[in-house]
Design an enzyme around this catalytic site. Structure first.
Site, mmCIF file in Angstrom:
data_model
loop_
_atom_site.group_PDB
_atom_site.id
_atom_site.type_symbol
_atom_site.label_atom_id
_atom_site.label_comp_id
_atom_site.label_asym_id
_atom_site.label_seq_id
_atom_site.Cartn_x
_atom_site.Cartn_y
_atom_site.Cartn_z
ATOM 1 N N CYS A 190 3.609 -12.741 -0.291
ATOM 2 C CA CYS A 190 2.857 -13.909 -0.769
ATOM 3 C C CYS A 190 3.783 -14.963 -1.363
ATOM 4 O O CYS A 190 3.384 -16.110 -1.556
ATOM 5 C CB CYS A 190 1.849 -13.508 -1.829
ATOM 6 S SG CYS A 190 0.799 -12.144 -1.345
ATOM 7 N N ARG B 172 4.629 10.031 -9.425
ATOM 8 C CA ARG B 172 4.537 9.975 -10.882
ATOM 9 C C ARG B 172 3.525 11.003 -11.396
ATOM 10 O O ARG B 172 3.773 11.706 -12.369
ATOM 11 C CB ARG B 172 4.138 8.564 -11.335
ATOM 12 C CG ARG B 172 4.197 8.363 -12.830
ATOM 13 C CD ARG B 172 4.229 6.898 -13.236
ATOM 14 N NE ARG B 172 3.033 6.174 -12.843
ATOM 15 C CZ ARG B 172 2.994 5.174 -11.986
ATOM 16 N NH1 ARG B 172 4.109 4.739 -11.423
ATOM 17 N NH2 ARG B 172 1.857 4.572 -11.674
ATOM 18 N N ARG C 84 12.611 6.723 -8.955
ATOM 19 C CA ARG C 84 11.270 7.275 -8.686
ATOM 20 C C ARG C 84 11.324 8.519 -7.807
ATOM 21 O O ARG C 84 10.296 9.107 -7.488
ATOM 22 C CB ARG C 84 10.397 6.195 -8.043
ATOM 23 C CG ARG C 84 10.261 4.975 -8.928
ATOM 24 C CD ARG C 84 9.121 4.075 -8.545
ATOM 25 N NE ARG C 84 9.091 2.908 -9.430
ATOM 26 C CZ ARG C 84 8.191 1.939 -9.359
ATOM 27 N NH1 ARG C 84 7.231 1.991 -8.441
ATOM 28 N NH2 ARG C 84 8.226 0.919 -10.189
ATOM 29 N N ASN D 250 -2.474 -2.825 -2.821
ATOM 30 C CA ASN D 250 -1.939 -2.150 -4.004
ATOM 31 C C ASN D 250 -2.950 -1.151 -4.576
ATOM 32 O O ASN D 250 -2.616 -0.017 -4.891
ATOM 33 C CB ASN D 250 -1.613 -3.177 -5.095
ATOM 34 C CG ASN D 250 -0.223 -3.769 -4.925
ATOM 35 O OD1 ASN D 250 0.748 -3.198 -5.382
ATOM 36 N ND2 ASN D 250 -0.116 -4.892 -4.246
ATOM 37 N N ALA E 9 -3.132 -8.671 -0.760
ATOM 38 C CA ALA E 9 -2.178 -7.852 -1.520
ATOM 39 C C ALA E 9 -2.825 -6.943 -2.558
ATOM 40 O O ALA E 9 -2.448 -5.783 -2.696
ATOM 41 C CB ALA E 9 -1.165 -8.759 -2.212
ATOM 42 N N GLU F 67 10.059 3.413 6.665
ATOM 43 C CA GLU F 67 9.885 1.962 6.786
ATOM 44 C C GLU F 67 10.790 1.480 7.916
ATOM 45 O O GLU F 67 11.995 1.732 7.883
ATOM 46 C CB GLU F 67 10.258 1.283 5.463
ATOM 47 C CG GLU F 67 10.495 -0.218 5.539
ATOM 48 C CD GLU F 67 9.321 -1.009 6.125
ATOM 49 O OE1 GLU F 67 8.164 -0.715 5.774
ATOM 50 O OE2 GLU F 67 9.571 -1.907 6.967
ATOM 51 N N ALA G 100 0.834 -1.205 0.000
ATOM 52 C CA ALA G 100 0.000 0.000 0.000
ATOM 53 C C ALA G 100 0.868 1.254 0.000
ATOM 54 O O ALA G 100 0.652 2.174 -0.798
ATOM 55 C CB ALA G 100 -0.930 -0.001 1.216
#
Lengths: 470, 470
Positions: free
Chosen positions: B44, B23, B72, B324, B320, B34, B13
C-alpha cells in the site's frame, strides 16, 4: 393541533425542541422563555473567542432570535425569566421588564441548563475572579485579556518559570480545575502570552479520561508553558479588592486573575419547586422520552440526567450533543411522534494546545465494579499513520473491558492534534453502545490506507492486545 | 506439539499467520515459502515510494527476513516457489535455485495473494506499460519517473491542457483505472510534474464508493490538473517498440507511459490444482475459520474470499487489514485456539491529493436489492468543525439503509484531507457491523468539541436526515 408547547430556556435543548416541534407540527403554538438575551449559542466556542480566534460573539450564535421568530415562527421571549411552574393549572409565570406573564401550556419542557460551580472559599467575590458559563462571562474574559495585554510592556522582566516560552509574558493568572474548560482556557490564555498556573484538586487532569490520557495531556500542558499543580486544591483566593494570589495547602502563588473551571451543577430549583423529582445524580429525572414525574412536563439538556448505555443507570454528563439530541426528541414527541431520546455514553473530546483527546463509556475501575463488571484495562501506543508514511505521530489508546463477558466498557484516546484520537473514538462509541466484545471490536473492518493509520488502526491494536489478556 | 505448519506466500496473511502461530506455540515448526525476495512488505506504500515521499523500498518492510528467521524462529525460505500441493500425502513441492524440495505439513496456509489484472488489449506488452503489484513494479516505476524528469527540460513548451498547473511539465502519461491505485498513482505522478490522463471504463471513479463521493473526488482530480476521462475504456495501446498513445472508442491520446490500475485477481491456480474449491467470487472459498474444503488446509488474504457482514454472503475484497486479520486468526487456530476470523464490511479508504474518502458496507442499490434489502440513500454536506471555528471544511456523507428495517447498510464519506472523512467512517463500520438502525446511529453519543465537528458530527447529521425519510 390547537395546543401550546412552552419551553423554559433558549439554548441547545430548548431551541432544538422548539424548532423540531414547530417544524413537525406547524399548528402547534411554541413559546420559549429565555431569561437572557442570547439564544442557541455555542458556549463550547467561548474559549476560542477569549483566545481571539473568533472575533465576535455573534459568530457563536447559530440561529438568531429574529430567525427563530420570523422564519421558524417560534414565539421567543428573551429577557423573560420563568419564576414559577403551576402543574395543577398547567401554567408558567414569567417575569420581564414589562411585568409578569402567566402562560398556559399543554406541554412543557424544562431546559434551564447548568450553572458554573463557584467553590465556597475565601476571596471568591474579589475582582478578577471569572467563570465561563455564559456569553457575558466570555465577553468579560476577553476584555480582561485585552486590558492585560495593553498594560503589559513587552520589555518586562520574566515573571516566573511558566513564562520562559512566552514572547511577551503577561499575568500571572490561575486556572482552577483541570477539566476541559480549564484546559481550553489555559490554551486561550497562553496564546495571549499569559503565564498560566493550573490547579487541579485531584491527582490528574481530565479526571474522566484514562490515567494514560491524563498523563499525556498534563505533560503536554507543561511543554506548552502551563505550570500544572496536581493534588492542589485552591483553599482561598487572596487580595484586598482585586485578586492578588491563590493559596493551596502547600503554597501561595501570586496571580492577577482566577478562572474557575470547577464544573457545573444542574439548575433545578424551578423544577423542584413545582414538585418535579430529581434523580440520584441531583439532576432532573426523566423516563426514556425525557418526561418527568409530572405528565406532559419534560426535561432535557444540562438540567437533567440521562441513562448510561453501559450501566443502564442514570448519569449526569452535561454536554452539547446530548442537549441537542434530547431536545430534538422532545420536540418530536410533543409534535405527535413519541420518540425515545437515546442514552449517553459519557463521550467527551478536548483539544489541548497541540494534542487532542477523547473518552467514552465506563473507564473508572471502581465505577465499573459498582455496575457489576470485573474491569480490565490496557493502554497501547501506536503510530497514527503507516510507519513509512511521512509525518504522523502517536495515538495512545486505553481500552477497558469486562473480564468475564469480554464486553467493551469504555475507551480513552490521545494523539497529536490532527492525528485522529477524537474521530477514531467513533469506533469505540459504536462498540460501547452496541455492547460489542473486545473480540468483536478487534474484528471491525475499519478503513485503512497509509496516510490514515497502520494496517490495524490503533483502536484495533488496543482491542487485539486487550483480547490477549482476557 | 511436534507438528509442522507450512505457509505458501510471505506477505501480510502468510507472515501474520506464521508469526502468530509460532508465538502462541513455540514448539510448532513453521515453514514459509516465498517465491520472491521480499516478505511482509507494505504494498500500500508503493505509490508513496514512486511519488518520492519514501526514499527506500526497505522502509516498506515491516519485518525483515532476518528478523523472521532469527528473532521469530520461522523457517522462511525466500526464492522458493511452491509448484504443487499433495493433500493426500500432506506435502508441498517447492522449487528454488537449488532444485526441488518436498515439504510435509500438518497444517497448510495458502496465502498466494492476487495478481494485477492486465487487460487483453493490443499493445499491452509494449515498453512503458506498468502495473503496481509488487516491489519490483514499484522500483521500475520510480526509475521511470527519475529518467523522465532528467530528460525533460524545464523550458519545454506546454504539452497539453493537463499541464497548465505544473511547473515543469513532463509526460504525458496515462493511468488506466480510477480505483484507489489509479488515483494514488495519479497523485504520485502529478507530484513529479507529469501531465496525467486518467481513463475510467465506467461512468465514475471509485466505483465502490457512493456516486456523491466519486463526483467530489473526480472534481478534485481535475482541479489538481489530472485529465479525467469517464466512460472511456482503453481499447488499445499504440506504439512500435515503446508506448506512443492510448486509444479509446472516441479518441487517441499520445502518452509516453501507461500505468494499469485495473484491479487484481486472486492467485488460485495452485489451490485449484490441488482440488481446493473456489467460491462464487472466483477466489478460494473457506469456512469461518478460513479452512478450505480440504482438512487442515487454510486460505487467507488476497487469494481468498470472505463473508460480508451485511449480506452474510461471500465477497472478494482484497485488502491489507483483512489479510492481516485472517492470517493472524489462522495462526491462532493452528496453534491450538480455534479462532473465527470475522467478516468483512468492504471498507476502503483513499487519499486523493488533498481530499480523503472512505466507504463501508453495501452501497450499490442493485447489490442491496439482490441481498433482499429495499435500499434508500441520502447524501448530506456538513461542516467538518464548528461553524465559528477557524479553518475546517466540508464532510460529504452518503448513508444507505434498508427502508423497512431501518438497518444501516453502508456509507461513503469524502472531505478535505485532514478533515476526517476516513476516521469518521469508523462510526459507520461499527453501525454496519452491529446491524444498527439509522435511528440507533443517530443516537450514538459521538465525541464533540468545536475543533473536531459541529455538535452533531456529519455522520449523525446524515443519520438524522435519512431517518426522516424512512
Amino acid at each position: 393541533m390547537d395546543e401550546t408547547f412552552v419551553v423554559i430556556g433558549g439554548d441547545a435543548a430548548g431551541m432544538s425542541a422548539a424548532s423540531k416541534a414547530k417544524r413537525d407540527e406547524p399548528d402547534l403554538d411554541v413559546v420559549v422563555f429565555e431569561k437572557g438575551q442570547w439564544v442557541s449559542y455555542g458556549a463550547c466556542g467561548l474559549p476560542y473567542y477569549v483566545k481571539g480566534e473568533i472575533q465576535s460573539l455573534d459568530e457563536l450564535v447559530s440561529v438568531t432570535p429574529e430567525e427563530f421568530r420570523e422564519e421558524r415562527h417560534i414565539d421567543l421571549r428573551t429577557g423573560h425569566e420563568v419564576t414559577h411552574i403551576d402543574p395543577e393549572n398547567r401554567t408558567v409565570t414569567a417575569r420581564s421588564g414589562d411585568g409578569e406573564t402567566v402562560q398556559p401550556y399543554d406541554h412543557l419542557l424544562i431546559a434551564t441548563g447548568a450553572a458554573a460551580i463557584e467553590p465556597s472559599i475565601d476571596g471568591i467575590d474579589l475582582d478578577g475572579v471569572y467563570t465561563l458559563g455564559s456569553m457575558t462571562d466570555g465577553k468579560e474574559l476577553r476584555e480582561f485579556v485585552a486590558r492585560s495585554r495593553e498594560s503589559s510592556p513587552s520589555d518586562q522582566p520574566d515573571r516566573g518559570p511558566a513564562c520562559q516560552y512566552l514572547e511577551n509574558c503577561t499575568g500571572p493568572v490561575a486556572v482552577v480545575g483541570g477539566g476541559y474548560i480549564g484546559i481550553e482556557m489555559a490554551e486561550a490564555l497562553v496564546a495571549n502570552d499569559f503565564e498560566v498556573h493550573l490547579f487541579q484538586r485531584g491527582d490528574r487532569v481530565l479526571r474522566g479520561f484514562s490515567q494514560a490520557t491524563s498523563e499525556a495531556v498534563a505533560e503536554h500542558l507543561e511543554d506548552q508553558s502551563v505550570a500544572v499543580y496536581l493534588d492542589a486544591e485552591v483553599e482561598s483566593i487572596e487580595g484586598s479588592a482585586a485578586v492578588e494570589a491563590v493559596a493551596t495547602a502547600d503554597e501561595r502563588v501570586p496571580v492577577e486573575m482566577v478562572l474557575l473551571g470547577t464544573g457545573v451543577s444542574p439548575r433545578t430549583e424551578l423544577a423542584e419547586d413545582a414538585g418535579i423529582e430529581l434523580g440520584p445524580t441531583g439532576a432532573i429525572a426523566t423516563d426514556a422520552y425525557r418526561e418527568t414525574n409530572l405528565p406532559d412536563v419534560y426535561a432535557a439538556g444540562d438540567c437533567s440526567e440521562a441513562e448510561h448505555v453501559v450501566t443502564d443507570e442514570p448519569d449526569y454528563v452535561p454536554l452539547a450533543l446530548t442537549a441537542n439530541r434530547h431536545g430534538r426528541a422532545v420536540g418530536q414527541t410533543v409534535a405527535g411522534t413519541p420518540s425515545v431520546a437515546g442514552g449517553i455514553a459519557g463521550t467527551a473530546a478536548v483539544k489541548a494546545f497541540e494534542v487532542e483527546a477523547a473518552r467514552t463509556g465506563l473507564l473508572d475501575e471502581e465505577e465499573a465494579r459498582e455496575a457489576g463488571f470485573d474491569p480490565i484495562s490496557k493502554t497501547i501506543d501506536a503510530k497514527s499513520r503507516a510507519g513509512y508514511y511521512p509525518e504522523g505521530g502517536t495515538v495512545r489508546v486505553t481500552l477497558t473491558a469486562d473480564r468475564e463477558s469480554g464486553r467493551v466498557l469504555g475507551g480513552s484516546l490521545v494523539s497529536e492534534y490532527g492525528e485522529g484520537a477524537v474521530h477514531r473514538s467513533h469506533a469505540l462509541v459504536g462498540a460501547v453502545t452496541e455492547g460489542a466484545t473486545v473480540d468483536d471490536l478487534a474484528n471491525y473492518d475499519l478503513a485503512y490506507a497509509p496516510p490514515f493509520n497502520t494496517t490495524w488502526d490503533p483502536v484495533l491494536t488496543a482491542a487485539k492486545v486487550l483480547d490477549g489478556e482476557l
